[in-house]
Design a protein around this motif. Structure first.
Motif, PDB file in Angstrom:
ATOM      1  N   ILE A 151       0.839  -1.204   0.000  1.00  0.00           N
ATOM      2  CA  ILE A 151       0.000   0.000   0.000  1.00  0.00           C
ATOM      3  C   ILE A 151       0.872   1.251   0.000  1.00  0.00           C
ATOM      4  CG2 ILE A 151      -1.657   1.322   1.370  1.00  0.00           C
ATOM      5  CD1 ILE A 151      -2.836  -1.446   2.208  1.00  0.00           C
ATOM      6  N   SER A 152       1.989   1.199   0.740  1.00  0.00           N
ATOM      7  CA  SER A 152       2.833   2.398   0.745  1.00  0.00           C
ATOM      8  C   SER A 152       3.530   2.571  -0.606  1.00  0.00           C
ATOM      9  CB  SER A 152       3.826   2.373   1.913  1.00  0.00           C
ATOM     10  OG  SER A 152       4.916   1.557   1.611  1.00  0.00           O
ATOM     11  N   ILE A 153       3.808   1.457  -1.277  1.00  0.00           N
ATOM     12  CA  ILE A 153       4.356   1.554  -2.640  1.00  0.00           C
ATOM     13  C   ILE A 153       3.328   2.249  -3.535  1.00  0.00           C
ATOM     14  CG2 ILE A 153       4.999   0.217  -4.690  1.00  0.00           C
ATOM     15  CD1 ILE A 153       7.132  -0.262  -2.793  1.00  0.00           C
ATOM     16  N   MET A 154       2.092   1.827  -3.413  1.00  0.00           N
ATOM     17  CA  MET A 154       1.033   2.381  -4.240  1.00  0.00           C
ATOM     18  C   MET A 154       0.903   3.875  -3.987  1.00  0.00           C
ATOM     19  SD  MET A 154      -2.525   0.763  -4.972  1.00  0.00           S
ATOM     20  CE  MET A 154      -4.027   1.356  -4.441  1.00  0.00           C
ATOM     21  N   ASN A 155       0.935   4.231  -2.704  1.00  0.00           N
ATOM     22  CA  ASN A 155       0.810   5.626  -2.322  1.00  0.00           C
ATOM     23  C   ASN A 155       1.933   6.464  -2.934  1.00  0.00           C
ATOM     24  OD1 ASN A 155      -0.123   7.849  -0.846  1.00  0.00           O
ATOM     25  ND2 ASN A 155       1.404   7.458   0.740  1.00  0.00           N
ATOM     26  N   ILE A 156       3.162   5.981  -2.774  1.00  0.00           N
ATOM     27  CA  ILE A 156       4.298   6.761  -3.256  1.00  0.00           C
ATOM     28  C   ILE A 156       4.286   6.831  -4.784  1.00  0.00           C
ATOM     29  CG2 ILE A 156       6.566   5.787  -3.816  1.00  0.00           C
ATOM     30  CD1 ILE A 156       5.712   8.132  -1.038  1.00  0.00           C
ATOM     31  N   MET A 157       3.841   5.770  -5.432  1.00  0.00           N
ATOM     32  CA  MET A 157       3.787   5.793  -6.889  1.00  0.00           C
ATOM     33  C   MET A 157       2.738   6.796  -7.369  1.00  0.00           C
ATOM     34  SD  MET A 157       6.198   3.943  -7.870  1.00  0.00           S
ATOM     35  CE  MET A 157       5.881   4.122  -9.612  1.00  0.00           C
ATOM     36  N   LEU A 158       1.639   6.901  -6.631  1.00  0.00           N
ATOM     37  CA  LEU A 158       0.621   7.889  -7.001  1.00  0.00           C
ATOM     38  C   LEU A 158       1.182   9.304  -6.865  1.00  0.00           C
ATOM     39  CD1 LEU A 158      -2.607   6.346  -5.449  1.00  0.00           C
ATOM     40  CD2 LEU A 158      -2.154   6.766  -7.866  1.00  0.00           C
ATOM     41  N   VAL A 159       1.935   9.525  -5.786  1.00  0.00           N
ATOM     42  CA  VAL A 159       2.574  10.830  -5.608  1.00  0.00           C
ATOM     43  C   VAL A 159       3.523  11.091  -6.767  1.00  0.00           C
ATOM     44  CG1 VAL A 159       4.197  12.128  -4.177  1.00  0.00           C
ATOM     45  CG2 VAL A 159       2.369  10.812  -3.108  1.00  0.00           C
ATOM     46  N   SER A 160       4.303  10.062  -7.079  1.00  0.00           N
ATOM     47  CA  SER A 160       5.290  10.189  -8.147  1.00  0.00           C
ATOM     48  C   SER A 160       4.611  10.522  -9.480  1.00  0.00           C
ATOM     49  CB  SER A 160       6.086   8.885  -8.239  1.00  0.00           C
ATOM     50  OG  SER A 160       6.963   8.929  -9.307  1.00  0.00           O
ATOM     51  N   VAL A 161       3.488   9.873  -9.749  1.00  0.00           N
ATOM     52  CA  VAL A 161       2.784  10.125 -11.009  1.00  0.00           C
ATOM     53  C   VAL A 161       2.333  11.584 -11.078  1.00  0.00           C
ATOM     54  CG1 VAL A 161       0.688   9.638 -12.314  1.00  0.00           C
ATOM     55  CG2 VAL A 161       2.057   7.758 -11.425  1.00  0.00           C
ATOM     56  N   SER A 162       1.789  12.097  -9.960  1.00  0.00           N
ATOM     57  CA  SER A 162       1.301  13.474 -10.058  1.00  0.00           C
ATOM     58  C   SER A 162       2.452  14.470 -10.075  1.00  0.00           C
ATOM     59  CB  SER A 162       0.289  13.783  -8.957  1.00  0.00           C
ATOM     60  OG  SER A 162       0.894  13.675  -7.708  1.00  0.00           O
ATOM     61  N   GLU A 163       3.578  14.084  -9.466  1.00  0.00           N
ATOM     62  CA  GLU A 163       4.752  14.969  -9.524  1.00  0.00           C
ATOM     63  C   GLU A 163       5.356  15.020 -10.924  1.00  0.00           C
ATOM     64  OE1 GLU A 163       6.820  14.640  -5.128  1.00  0.00           O
ATOM     65  OE2 GLU A 163       7.614  13.526  -6.830  1.00  0.00           O
ATOM     66  N   ARG A 164       5.189  13.954 -11.641  1.00  0.00           N
ATOM     67  CA  ARG A 164       5.892  13.860 -12.920  1.00  0.00           C
ATOM     68  C   ARG A 164       4.951  13.977 -14.108  1.00  0.00           C
ATOM     69  NH1 ARG A 164       8.868   8.542 -11.378  1.00  0.00           N
ATOM     70  NH2 ARG A 164       9.500   8.424 -13.556  1.00  0.00           N
ATOM     71  N   ARG A 165       3.889  14.728 -13.933  1.00  0.00           N
ATOM     72  CA  ARG A 165       2.938  14.874 -15.035  1.00  0.00           C
ATOM     73  C   ARG A 165       3.601  15.546 -16.229  1.00  0.00           C
ATOM     74  NH1 ARG A 165      -2.236  17.583 -14.063  1.00  0.00           N
ATOM     75  NH2 ARG A 165      -3.074  16.178 -15.621  1.00  0.00           N
ATOM     76  N   ARG A 166       4.458  16.510 -15.938  1.00  0.00           N
ATOM     77  CA  ARG A 166       5.160  17.206 -17.021  1.00  0.00           C
ATOM     78  C   ARG A 166       5.966  16.188 -17.849  1.00  0.00           C
ATOM     79  NH1 ARG A 166       5.154  22.125 -19.814  1.00  0.00           N
ATOM     80  NH2 ARG A 166       6.782  21.618 -21.300  1.00  0.00           N
ATOM     81  N   GLU A 167       6.673  15.316 -17.129  1.00  0.00           N
ATOM     82  CA  GLU A 167       7.471  14.284 -17.806  1.00  0.00           C
ATOM     83  C   GLU A 167       6.568  13.368 -18.634  1.00  0.00           C
ATOM     84  OE1 GLU A 167       9.837  11.742 -15.242  1.00  0.00           O
ATOM     85  OE2 GLU A 167       9.784  10.132 -16.730  1.00  0.00           O
ATOM     86  N   ILE A 168       5.444  12.987 -18.050  1.00  0.00           N
ATOM     87  CA  ILE A 168       4.521  12.096 -18.756  1.00  0.00           C
ATOM     88  C   ILE A 168       4.025  12.772 -20.034  1.00  0.00           C
ATOM     89  CG2 ILE A 168       2.280  10.923 -18.613  1.00  0.00           C
ATOM     90  CD1 ILE A 168       2.787  10.713 -15.548  1.00  0.00           C
ATOM     91  N   GLY A 169       3.641  14.068 -19.901  1.00  0.00           N
ATOM     92  CA  GLY A 169       3.152  14.803 -21.063  1.00  0.00           C
ATOM     93  C   GLY A 169       4.202  14.905 -22.145  1.00  0.00           C
TER      94      GLY A 169
END
Ligand SMILES: Nc1ncnc2c1ncn2[C@@H]1O[C@H](COP(=O)(O)OP(=O)(O)OP(=O)(O)O)[C@@H](O)[C@H]1O
Ligand SMILES: [Mg+2]
Lengths: 252, 412
Positions: free
Chosen positions: B303-321
């Motif tokens: 669950i903590s992996i999931m949480n941190i990955m969600l944070v990571s995804v929102s932090e890296r939206r620019r990279e994703i785009g």
């Protein structure tokens, strides 16, 4: 090369649809250099996103190299982007955890080009923008102008038909901006269509064609008289990095 | 998009946030370490029991004298007859379901050979003992019937005793061992039974004829009943014969001891393998219970992996785009974030496994507990870690993959 017929884009927001583009008809041929100008909020970026297949129109039709792309799904559009379209944004162009080399290589990886050709093309493209000696550097080690040059190298690396640049010089001083424009010019001379958004009349004047946008409509399509004293061909004297340029016409 | 490129990027983004990655892994580390330790402890106990079953010999029944007591009080009218060697003889001679039966007396003595001495357990028994326990000789011979009768001063020794007193099994034959005031000749060395887990070395033992032990060592002075033995062993002819053999032995001994119907047995017939098997089963269940409790922390880690990955995804939206603009398909983005989550878990799993190994060694050393960690268990623990990464990393990765490039590029 790219053709828009009655292209419309409405953004859906809480208070109902926001019309950003209204019935735009446009045709850009191969090798054209087009500047898009207009006030803030006039829909320039919206048009760029549609031309670059980053977004789908709400209405109308968009043909890219003869193919209707208005209703393609995200993955198909991504595939066309990776092979046929280059992008240069105003800022945050480079992925911070990839070196200059890796940043330039990225679209070719997505396009499925093999390592050997990638290697060759990356070093050619970086040499072409005068950064052949900085391939292993991180974006943080490069100046703003150098980062934009890496972005231009990346936009041209997979031999695109179209390069889209949304205010590529917006964050740069005028001398550096001119150097960037030189690069676009050279790219254009190779037959690549270039569309760039700018607020700078001087830069607009360098384009072969200027589109004026206001309130989501094209209100002008023509040329701007050059307002700059110096001709584009002569590089500014104080732009030290020009000496690294090794643009080789025969290679590409 | 090649795997190596995705892998490289994943490593870099994990390294970019070292502390965060380490803290995120903590749950997985603790989970894997505790599961691994629990399984090692459980498997060790189970292995030890199985070793004991195996070294016991097949189809063995054990008959112990049992003073008929209940709640610590002598029951009225209860028989007090001890087990004697003749009981073993009768069982072997009269019961078709039993192939061998022996009696045994066990004491501890100090053995002296030259200038060396060694405390060990001395068993007085018959040569059939070795047939029952399926215990071959490595060198020499067993006692003859005549020697058993006569109480000759001969001795068979286990591997450990041979090594302690003579340096090597080969050197032990025909040598003399002194116990109390008698000298015994080593006529055979038993093959190694091997350790039966921690604490009990089966080879640390010597055997002599029952008569010899009685005459030369016990003397008879302080014996209440000269004929009493400590226990009997019997070997059923087959596994299927164990249950009938048990019944027949009980009936025979009741008759020999003169027990009337309604009187309690003054002995007990047990099948050690069966009770060990039950013990083994419960050890297993217990180990799995502990492991499943420990695996709760794996879920918490996930669950903590999931949480941190969600944070990571929102932090890296620019990279994703940006990646999407450059041609990344949904699956490229999905794979990138999924690999990051899996690597995080796998790395945590490796560290957890190492800690678990360390804990296992400590348990073995300080708690004197038998432990066993199979390569399969270790591989499985890593596989499970990776599985946790896939399971809990999928949702965040999916979210990253379904981002709209335009929206992502607009975030600064
Ligand atoms: N994602 C969005 N959701 C809602 N409205 C949007 C969205 N993107 C753009 N708009 C609106 O659409 C209109 C056109 O925006 P666009 O970004 O194309 O303007 P622009 O010409 O690029 O402006 P600028 O020069 O400031 O970059 C604006 O009114 C803007 O507020
Ligand atoms: Mg804009």
């Amino acid at each position: 090369m790219i053709e828009a017929k009655g292209l419309t884009k409405d953004y859906i927001s809480g208070s109902g649809p926001v019309p950003a583009l209204r019935e735009v008809d446009l045709r850009i041929g191969p090798g054209e250099f087009v500047a898009i100008m207009g006030p803030s909020g006039s829909g320039k970026s919206t048009l760029m996103n549609l031309l670059g297949l980053l977004d789908t129109p709400s209405g109308g039709q968009l043909l890219f190299e003869g193919r209707d792309v208005s209703k393609l799904d995200a993955d198909h559009r991504a595939e066309i982007r990776s092979k046929r379209i280059g992008f240069v944004f105003q800022s945050y162009n480079l992925l911070p955890r990839l070196t200059a080399y890796e940043n330039v290589e990225l679209p070719m990886i997505y396009a499925g080009i093999d390592r050997i050709s990638r290697e060759k093309r990356v070093s050619e493209a970086l040499s072409a923008v005068g950064l052949g000696h900085r391939m292993g550097h991180w974006p943080a080690q490069l100046s703003g102008g150098e980062q934009q040059r890496v972005a231009i190298a990346r936009s041209m690396v997979s031999d695109p038909a179209l390069v889209l640049a949304d205010e590529p010089t917006g964050a740069l001083d005028s001398v550096t901006g001119d150097a960037i424009m030189q690069l676009f010019d050279r790219l254009n001379a190779k037959g690549v269509s270039i569309v760039l958004v700018t607020h700078d009349r001087g830069i607009g004047a360098q384009a072969g064609r200027v589109l004026r946008l206001a309130d989501g409509r094209i209100t002008g399509d023509g040329t701007l008289p050059a307002t700059r004293a110096e001709p584009r061909e002569a590089p500014p004297k104080n732009a030290g990095f020009f000496k690294h340029w090794t643009w080789d016409e025969k290679k590409r | 998009m090649t795997f190596s490129e995705t892998f490289k990027i994943a490593i870099r983004s994990l390294m970019a946030n070292k502390l965060r990655s380490a803290l995120t892994m903590l749950g997985i580390i603790i989970g894997v370490a505790s599961v691994v330790t629990m399984i090692a402890v459980g498997a060790g106990a189970s292995n030890q029991i199985q070793d004991q079953i195996r070294s016991l010999g097949a189809n063995v029944l054990m008959i112990n004298p049992e003073a008929a007591r209940r709640d610590g009080v002598h029951r009225q009218g209860a028989s007090q007859r001890a087990l004697i060697d003749a009981d073993a003889r009768a069982i072997e001679a009269q019961l078709a379901t039993v192939s061998h039966s022996v009696s045994s007396v066990r004491r501890s003595y100090q053995l002296i050979a030259g200038n060396r001495n060694w405390w060990t357990s001395v068993n007085g028994t018959q040569t059939g003992y070795f047939a029952i326990r399926e215990w071959p000789l490595e060198a020499g011979r067993s006692f003859s019937a005549q020697e058993q009768q006569a109480g000759e001063k001969i001795i068979l020794i286990g591997q450990t005793v041979a090594k302690q007193l003579f340096g090597s099994p080969a050197a032990a034959l025909d040598r003399t061992i002194r116990i109390l005031n008698s000298n015994f000749t080593v006529i055979g060395v038993l093959a190694a039974k091997g350790p039966s887990g921690f604490g009990s070395d089966q080879d640390d033992v010597v055997f002599m004829p029952l008569q010899t032990l009685r005459q030369r060592l016990l003397g008879g002075a302080n014996q209440v009943n000269r004929d009493a033995v400590d226990y009997l062993l019997a070997k059923a002819v087959s596994e299927d014969a164990i249950a009938p053999a048990r019944h027949e032995i009980t009936a025979l001994l009741r008759a020999r001891h003169g027990l009337r119907p309604g009187m309690e047995d003054d002995f007990s017939v047990t099948v050690p393998a069966a009770s060990m098997e039950a013990q083994n089963a419960s050890a297993r269940v217990f180990a799995w219970l502990l492991a499943s409790i420990a695996s709760v922390s794996l879920v918490v880690g996930g669950i903590s992996i999931m949480n941190i990955m969600l944070v990571s995804v929102s932090e890296r939206r620019r990279e994703i785009g940006l990646r999407m603009a450059l041609g990344a398909r949904k699956r490229h983005v999905l794979r990138q974030f999924l690999i990051e989550a899996v690597l995080l878990c796998l790395f945590g799993g490796v560290i957890g496994l190492l800690i678990g190994l360390g804990a296992t060694v400590l348990v073995a050393h300080f708690a004197q507990w038998p432990v066993y960690l199979s390569p399969g268990t270790m591989a499985l623990s890593l596989l499970v870690s990776a599985g946790v990464g896939v399971f809990f990393g999928y949702y965040p990765a999916r979210r990253a993959a379904s981002e709209d490039p335009i929206q992502c590029l607009r975030t600064e």
